[in-house]
Design an enzyme around this catalytic site. Structure first.
Site, PDB file in Angstrom:
ATOM      1  N   GLY A  46       0.774  -1.254   0.000  1.00 58.27           N
ATOM      2  CA  GLY A  46       0.000   0.000   0.000  1.00 58.27           C
ATOM      3  C   GLY A  46       0.797   1.291   0.000  1.00 58.27           C
ATOM      4  O   GLY A  46       0.309   2.321  -0.454  1.00 58.27           O
ATOM      5  N   GLU A 101       4.092   4.155   5.920  1.00 58.57           N
ATOM      6  CA  GLU A 101       2.897   3.308   5.816  1.00 58.57           C
ATOM      7  C   GLU A 101       1.758   4.122   5.189  1.00 58.57           C
ATOM      8  O   GLU A 101       1.690   5.337   5.363  1.00 58.57           O
ATOM      9  CB  GLU A 101       2.533   2.827   7.241  1.00 58.57           C
ATOM     10  CG  GLU A 101       1.309   1.991   7.360  1.00 58.57           C
ATOM     11  CD  GLU A 101       1.383   0.668   6.623  1.00 58.57           C
ATOM     12  OE1 GLU A 101       1.528   0.701   5.393  1.00 58.57           O
ATOM     13  OE2 GLU A 101       1.231  -0.378   7.258  1.00 58.57           O
ATOM     14  N   ASP A 105      -4.759   1.253  10.785  1.00 60.92           N
ATOM     15  CA  ASP A 105      -6.158   0.910  11.041  1.00 60.92           C
ATOM     16  C   ASP A 105      -6.233   0.330  12.467  1.00 60.92           C
ATOM     17  O   ASP A 105      -6.266   1.074  13.442  1.00 60.92           O
ATOM     18  CB  ASP A 105      -6.560  -0.095   9.949  1.00 60.92           C
ATOM     19  CG  ASP A 105      -8.028  -0.448   9.950  1.00 60.92           C
ATOM     20  OD1 ASP A 105      -8.739  -0.080  10.885  1.00 60.92           O
ATOM     21  OD2 ASP A 105      -8.476  -1.120   9.019  1.00 60.92           O
ATOM     22  N   PHE A 154     -14.399   3.100   4.254  1.00 68.17           N
ATOM     23  CA  PHE A 154     -13.672   2.212   3.353  1.00 68.17           C
ATOM     24  C   PHE A 154     -12.983   3.093   2.309  1.00 68.17           C
ATOM     25  O   PHE A 154     -13.656   3.674   1.463  1.00 68.17           O
ATOM     26  CB  PHE A 154     -14.687   1.279   2.700  1.00 68.17           C
ATOM     27  CG  PHE A 154     -14.087   0.048   2.109  1.00 68.17           C
ATOM     28  CD1 PHE A 154     -12.781   0.009   1.680  1.00 68.17           C
ATOM     29  CD2 PHE A 154     -14.859  -1.100   1.985  1.00 68.17           C
ATOM     30  CE1 PHE A 154     -12.225  -1.125   1.141  1.00 68.17           C
ATOM     31  CE2 PHE A 154     -14.326  -2.242   1.440  1.00 68.17           C
ATOM     32  CZ  PHE A 154     -13.010  -2.246   1.014  1.00 68.17           C
ATOM     33  N   VAL A 155     -11.658   3.215   2.389  1.00 68.78           N
ATOM     34  CA  VAL A 155     -10.957   4.119   1.471  1.00 68.78           C
ATOM     35  C   VAL A 155     -10.097   3.357   0.457  1.00 68.78           C
ATOM     36  O   VAL A 155      -9.622   2.255   0.739  1.00 68.78           O
ATOM     37  CB  VAL A 155     -10.083   5.151   2.220  1.00 68.78           C
ATOM     38  CG1 VAL A 155     -10.937   6.147   2.965  1.00 68.78           C
ATOM     39  CG2 VAL A 155      -9.076   4.477   3.142  1.00 68.78           C
ATOM     40  N   ASP A 161      -5.881  -0.364  -1.906  1.00 69.43           N
ATOM     41  CA  ASP A 161      -6.720  -1.155  -2.814  1.00 69.43           C
ATOM     42  C   ASP A 161      -8.046  -1.571  -2.195  1.00 69.43           C
ATOM     43  O   ASP A 161      -8.229  -1.578  -0.984  1.00 69.43           O
ATOM     44  CB  ASP A 161      -5.980  -2.447  -3.191  1.00 69.43           C
ATOM     45  CG  ASP A 161      -5.931  -3.432  -2.024  1.00 69.43           C
ATOM     46  OD1 ASP A 161      -5.436  -3.057  -0.943  1.00 69.43           O
ATOM     47  OD2 ASP A 161      -6.416  -4.564  -2.180  1.00 69.43           O
ATOM     48  N   ARG A 167      -5.645   0.988  -6.742  1.00 75.64           N
ATOM     49  CA  ARG A 167      -4.413   1.514  -6.140  1.00 75.64           C
ATOM     50  C   ARG A 167      -3.881   2.702  -6.939  1.00 75.64           C
ATOM     51  O   ARG A 167      -3.138   3.528  -6.422  1.00 75.64           O
ATOM     52  CB  ARG A 167      -3.319   0.437  -6.094  1.00 75.64           C
ATOM     53  CG  ARG A 167      -3.572  -0.681  -5.082  1.00 75.64           C
ATOM     54  CD  ARG A 167      -2.291  -1.493  -4.893  1.00 75.64           C
ATOM     55  NE  ARG A 167      -2.514  -2.801  -4.307  1.00 75.64           N
ATOM     56  CZ  ARG A 167      -2.478  -3.070  -3.001  1.00 75.64           C
ATOM     57  NH1 ARG A 167      -2.260  -2.111  -2.134  1.00 75.64           N
ATOM     58  NH2 ARG A 167      -2.659  -4.295  -2.567  1.00 75.64           N
TER      59      ARG A 167
HETATM   60  C1  PRP Z   1      -3.128  -2.615   4.918  1.00 77.77           C
HETATM   61  C2  PRP Z   1      -2.351  -1.308   5.008  1.00 77.77           C
HETATM   62  C3  PRP Z   1      -1.532  -1.486   6.255  1.00 77.77           C
HETATM   63  C4  PRP Z   1      -2.401  -2.375   7.123  1.00 77.77           C
HETATM   64  C5  PRP Z   1      -3.055  -1.549   8.170  1.00 77.77           C
HETATM   65  O1  PRP Z   1      -2.306  -3.542   4.274  1.00 77.77           O
HETATM   66  O2  PRP Z   1      -1.531  -1.109   3.880  1.00 77.77           O
HETATM   67  O3  PRP Z   1      -0.308  -2.125   5.994  1.00 77.77           O
HETATM   68  O4  PRP Z   1      -3.377  -2.995   6.271  1.00 77.77           O
HETATM   69  O5  PRP Z   1      -3.907  -2.311   8.949  1.00 77.77           O
HETATM   70  P1  PRP Z   1      -3.754  -2.541  10.504  1.00 77.77           P
HETATM   71  O6  PRP Z   1      -3.401  -1.233  11.145  1.00 77.77           O
HETATM   72  O7  PRP Z   1      -5.130  -3.015  10.887  1.00 77.77           O
HETATM   73  O8  PRP Z   1      -2.713  -3.594  10.735  1.00 77.77           O
HETATM   74  P2  PRP Z   1      -2.855  -4.849   3.570  1.00 77.77           P
HETATM   75  O9  PRP Z   1      -2.716  -6.009   4.525  1.00 77.77           O
HETATM   76  O10 PRP Z   1      -4.226  -4.592   3.016  1.00 77.77           O
HETATM   77  O11 PRP Z   1      -1.813  -5.094   2.421  1.00 77.77           O
HETATM   78  P3  PRP Z   1      -1.368  -4.161   1.188  1.00 77.77           P
HETATM   79  O12 PRP Z   1      -0.526  -3.037   1.804  1.00 77.77           O
HETATM   80  O13 PRP Z   1      -0.572  -5.084   0.356  1.00 77.77           O
HETATM   81  O14 PRP Z   1      -2.584  -3.631   0.501  1.00 77.77           O
END
Ligand code: PRP
Length: 178
Positions: A46, A101, A105, A154-155, A161, A167
């Site tokens: 991300g 990052e 979340d 939901f962003v 993504d 993305r």
């Molecule tokens: C998403 C985002 C963060 C993480 C945040 O990654 O990019 O890395 O979730 O969530 P959290 O604070 O609840 O741990 P994702 O696992 O969707 O992978 P990606 O970055 O490959 O899209």
């Protein structure tokens, strides 16, 4: 799996993101002004758009590296485990490190990664997250810098993504199911 139809409403414009990055980069450049060569670490996937824009605004000697983490639940979200799928190439002991990052979340991912990196004894370890959803937090974690505080929506876009789509949107959008 068939996708429920949805539309995307703009939440944070490309212009606002660029302006925020410019201001954050000034703070970061000041914080690390005495650093020999800062290691900027992107969390895949991300953060790839954010890190690309951020490093081009930093007035510092830097090195770029990446970590890929994946988290999964075991039925209870609050005990989610984070696995490292790809680790750093660089050794960071005694170095200054900035982790980049896209969104914090629940906080599990960044808390885990920061703990893992801290154990390697960097001289300074900071993090920056473009987006922060404070109301979703499940663990005690606060990023050193935050681009925007956002509600629990939901962003997508700017690297983020929805089922691997969107993305490449240049702005942050909110998903609205139709
Ligand atoms: C998403 C985002 C963060 C993480 C945040 O990654 O990019 O890395 O979730 O969530 P959290 O604070 O609840 O741990 P994702 O696992 O969707 O992978 P990606 O970055 O490959 O899209």
């Amino acid at each position: 799996m068939p996708q429920r139809p949805y539309e995307i409403d703009e939440m944070i414009s490309a212009k606002s993101i660029a302006a925020r990055i410019e201001s954050l980069s000034r703070e970061i450049s000041t914080e690390f002004s005495g650093t020999d060569k800062l290691i900027v670490v992107g969390l895949l996937r991300g953060s790839f758009v954010f890190i690309a824009d951020l490093v081009r605004e930093l007035d510092l000697p830097i090195e770029v590296d990446f970590i890929e983490a994946s988290s999964y639940g075991d039925g209870m979200e609050s005990s989610r485990e984070v696995r490292i799928l790809k680790d750093l190439r660089a050794a960071i002991e005694g170095r200054d490190v900035l982790v980049v990052e896209d969104i914090v979340d629940t906080g599990h991912t960044l808390k885990h990664v920061m703990g893992m990196l801290r154990a390697r004894k960097p001289s300074k370890l900071k993090s920056i997250a473009l987006l922060n959803k404070a109301e979703r937090r499940e663990v005690d974690f606060k990023s050193s810098w935050i681009g925007f505080e956002i509600p629990d929506e939901f962003v997508v876009g700017y690297g983020i993504d929805f089922a691997q789509r969107n993305r490449n949107l240049p702005y942050i959008g909110k998903v609205r199911f139709t």
